[in-house]
Design an enzyme around this catalytic site. Structure first.
Site, PDB file in Angstrom:
ATOM      1  N   ASP A 306       0.745  -1.091   0.153  1.00  0.00           N
ATOM      2  CA  ASP A 306      -0.138   0.094   0.170  1.00  0.00           C
ATOM      3  C   ASP A 306       0.935   1.250  -0.115  1.00  0.00           C
ATOM      4  OD1 ASP A 306      -2.064   1.695   0.071  1.00  0.00           O
ATOM      5  OD2 ASP A 306      -3.041   0.887   1.912  1.00  0.00           O
ATOM      6  N   GLU A 501     -10.329   7.390   4.951  1.00  0.00           N
ATOM      7  CA  GLU A 501      -8.782   6.795   5.821  1.00  0.00           C
ATOM      8  C   GLU A 501      -8.869   7.441   7.062  1.00  0.00           C
ATOM      9  OE1 GLU A 501      -5.487   5.630   3.570  1.00  0.00           O
ATOM     10  OE2 GLU A 501      -6.544   6.495   1.709  1.00  0.00           O
TER      11      GLU A 501
HETATM   12  C1  BGC Z   1      -5.010   3.360   0.561  1.00  0.00           C
HETATM   13  C2  BGC Z   1      -5.388   1.939  -0.127  1.00  0.00           C
HETATM   14  C3  BGC Z   1      -5.400   2.667  -1.655  1.00  0.00           C
HETATM   15  C4  BGC Z   1      -4.256   3.352  -1.924  1.00  0.00           C
HETATM   16  C5  BGC Z   1      -3.879   3.904  -3.477  1.00  0.00           C
HETATM   17  C6  BGC Z   1      -4.027   4.134   0.286  1.00  0.00           C
HETATM   18  O1  BGC Z   1      -3.865   5.271   1.138  1.00  0.00           O
HETATM   19  O2  BGC Z   1      -4.714   2.933   1.934  1.00  0.00           O
HETATM   20  O3  BGC Z   1      -6.715   1.682   0.205  1.00  0.00           O
HETATM   21  O4  BGC Z   1      -5.820   1.672  -2.381  1.00  0.00           O
HETATM   22  O5  BGC Z   1      -4.048   4.653  -1.181  1.00  0.00           O
HETATM   23  O6  BGC Z   1      -4.851   4.964  -3.620  1.00  0.00           O
END
Ligand code: BGC
Length: 612
Positions: A306, A501
């Site tokens: 990630d 998030e």
């Molecule tokens: C998130 C992921 C996401 C990635 C790409 C990260 O901050 O945790 O779930 O897929 O960003 O955008």
């Protein structure tokens, strides 16, 4: 060593074993494993490491670096849309990157990834489906399969072939800012809906090609929904990117079965989370990735890390790179400093700290997925110009909205609203705001405010259309004249503002003072009051709900607000159930596998939902 490496680094990937004119790997009539073996026989170490590199498109210093370093993949992080954020703008942007990759020595096409977690919500005008929590409430696998298929069509229409979805996290604490990205806290539900999503998304381009249309990415391996409050390693967050307590039995019995099912359903990429088991970041755990995921579950696809996750592993960037690759990470979402990543990984292989066999394994997994997507072959990336926001997809989304509305309370059968009702008063910040009803990950990472999405319908507009002869009066703040007679029914559409998030980690998820005031004012202006909650998670409403005549959880329905009116007016029945327990108070958190922390009963248990 350093001097040699930097020379290699400057050379990029221009040199390598000679390639014949029509190399076998370009021949689509031989098997994928033969094609991969043949391609790998020409590849240099740097070219293999290039394939392992995933960078955010805005971090690309020069487009020609794609060719120079044979970069494997690019992504649009949330909000990193093309300047011309339309279907045409996306096609042009993705094409320009893919064409550059095809100019590299071996012409390996790059993979372009986005988070289309509730439809291709990056593009205004796309169909925005309910967030996953609403789909969990529907419990309907066939519906989820169709939504994923529609999402694939809309992605392919913009040239995108890789989606960081579905989410397999199972939330135990409603204070987490990612609850709405999840289907449920129940592994059986997650397995069922997750598998349907993978099958729908990957589908097939058509019987003639037999290739996958859009690559699914179950995430986040593993336990990201079980992090404890105030354990985040990100100082701005509380739960997100935190620590999940280690317990082998829970790992095997609770967290693993959905991933087992994902592997069986054909998942070819899996993203490891930013959380830790105990003190170990998942991306650093050879046990979890190599042993559990790849060996025990038999996952043959590629593991992607990630956002910046590899560098969250303690140690220097060089050390973290070694740890993650040796742990089994195949593709590194750098996502910024790709030259450093390529340099570090190359150096580590040359010094023997990463075995070359590990690099071969990673490259093989990535290339296999690319061949299965048909990226090397002609005519597979058919870009339909009619899929994005099509009537068919919007109707599907509207059905999903109706199927996701959970009826929590319905005193004296006030819902569905009957034809003979004379006047309805509607209030609340989310009543006429498509941005709020769509939540985070809509055009921007943290979502948008207002009615900017072309073709979308707000909840208010949906109600107006469904109301027939009933008079609808709207005032966002419930400032209705006290001299006029009360309305028969007041509908308050209130709840959370968009977030995503860890930014959405919230120590007290509840209705704001402002929302409560609107409900109070609406109550005095109406005979009865119905509260519609626009929210990504259960909110603490234990005291307040007693004052309402009816309550509906709408979650984050997305662009098709008409689906809310469909159930309010009885055009469709209420069938949805809570996909997770609804706590009565904060002391009940976390709620692990249905058990509250203080052993008191939740306000509503998982799978509660009235029917009418
Ligand atoms: C998130 C992921 C996401 C990635 C790409 C990260 O901050 O945790 O779930 O897929 O960003 O955008």
């Amino acid at each position: 060593m350093l001097i040699t490496s930097s020379i290699i680094f400057l050379w990029g990937t221009e040199d390598g074993p000679k390639v014949p004119k029509n190399p076998p790997y370009l021949n689509s009539s031989i098997s994928i494993s033969e094609r991969v073996n043949n391609l790998m026989s020409y590849m240099t170490l740097e070219e293999k490491i290039g394939q392992m590199t995933l960078i955010e498109k805005n971090s690309l210093l020069e487009t020609k670096d794609i060719k120079k370093y044979a970069l494997g993949a690019l992504l649009s992080g949330a909000g990193a849309n093309p300047e011309n954020n339309t279907r045409e703008g996306w096609v042009e942007m993705v094409d320009s990157f893919v064409s550059e990759s095809k100019k590299s020595r071996l012409g390996i096409p790059l993979l372009y990834g986005v988070d289309a977690i509730h439809g291709h919500s990056n593009v205004p005008g796309a169909t925005v489906f309910p967030h996953a929590i609403g789909l969990g409430a529907s419990g309907d696998a066939e519906l989820v399969r169709k939504i994923a298929r529609a999402t694939a069509e809309e992605l392919v229409a913009t040239g995108v072939r890789w989606n960081y979805s579905p989410t397999y996290d199972m939330p135990e604490d409603i204070r987490w800012g990612r609850v709405y990205e999840t289907f449920s806290d129940d592994p059986i539900m997650v397995s069922k809906l997750g598998a349907a999503y993978i099958q729908g998304l990957q589908g097939e381009m058509g019987s003639s090609t037999g290739t996958i249309s859009v690559l699914a990415t179950p995430k986040h391996f593993i336990g990201a929904g079980g992090t404890l409050w105030e354990t985040s390693t990100n100082e701005s967050y509380s739960l997100d990117q935190g620590r999940t307590p280690i317990n082998e039995a829970k790992l095997r019995n609770h967290y693993l079965p959905p991933f087992q099912k994902a592997v069986e359903s054909g998942a070819l990429s899996i993203m490891v989370g930013l959380n830790s088991w105990g003190d170990t970041k998942i991306a650093a755990s050879e046990y979890l990735i190599q042993q559990v995921l790849k060996e025990d579950l038999g996952f043959t696809g590629f593991v992607v890390s990630d956002w910046h996750g590899v560098y969250d592993i303690p140690g220097t960037d060089y050390e973290s790179t070694i740890t993650a690759i040796n742990a089994g990470v195949d593709m590194v979402m750098a996502p910024f400093e790709y030259k450093n990543f390529i340099k570090d990984a190359s150096e580590a292989v040359r010094s023997g700290q990463i075995p070359e066999t590990r690099i071969d394994d990673a490259a093989r997994r990535i290339l296999t997925a690319k061949f299965k997507l048909g990226l090397f072959d002609q005519n597979t990336d058919q870009q339909s110009d009619t899929a994005l926001g099509s009537t068919k997809n919007r109707l599907l989304a509207r059905t999903a909205v109706a199927q996701s509305q959970v009826l929590l309370k319905n005193d004296s059968g006030i819902l569905p609203i009957r034809n003979e009702v004379g006047t309805i008063r509607i209030s609340g910040k989310a009543a006429d705001n498509i941005g709020k009803q769509s939540g985070g990950w809509t055009v921007e990472w943290q979502g948008i405010d207002g009615n900017e999405l072309p073709g979308a319908t707000s909840i208010l507009t949906g109600i107006r259309k469904a109301a027939g002869n009933t008079e609808i009066q709207f005032d966002e703040n419930a400032n209705f004249s006290s001299s006029s007679p009360k309305a028969d029914i007041g509908i308050a559409v209130v709840g959370e503002n968009p977030y995503a998030e860890g930014v959405g980690d919230n120590d007290n998820p509840s209705l704001s003072e402002e929302d409560l005031l609107i409900i109070e004012k609406l109550k005095s202006a109406s005979e009865k009051v119905v509260v519609i909650l626009i929210t990504g998670r259960p909110l603490i409403i234990t005291d307040e709900i007693n004052n309402w005549n009816a309550a509906v959880v709408a979650w984050l329905p997305g662009s098709e607000g008409g689906g809310v009116a469909d159930v309010l007016f009885g055009h469709k029945p209420f069938t949805a159930k809570l996909p997770l327990p609804w706590p009565a108070h904060l002391e009940q958190l976390p709620i692990a596998q249905g058990r509250t922390a203080d052993n008191t009963p939740p306000l509503f248990p998982r799978y509660f939902g009235l029917t009418n």
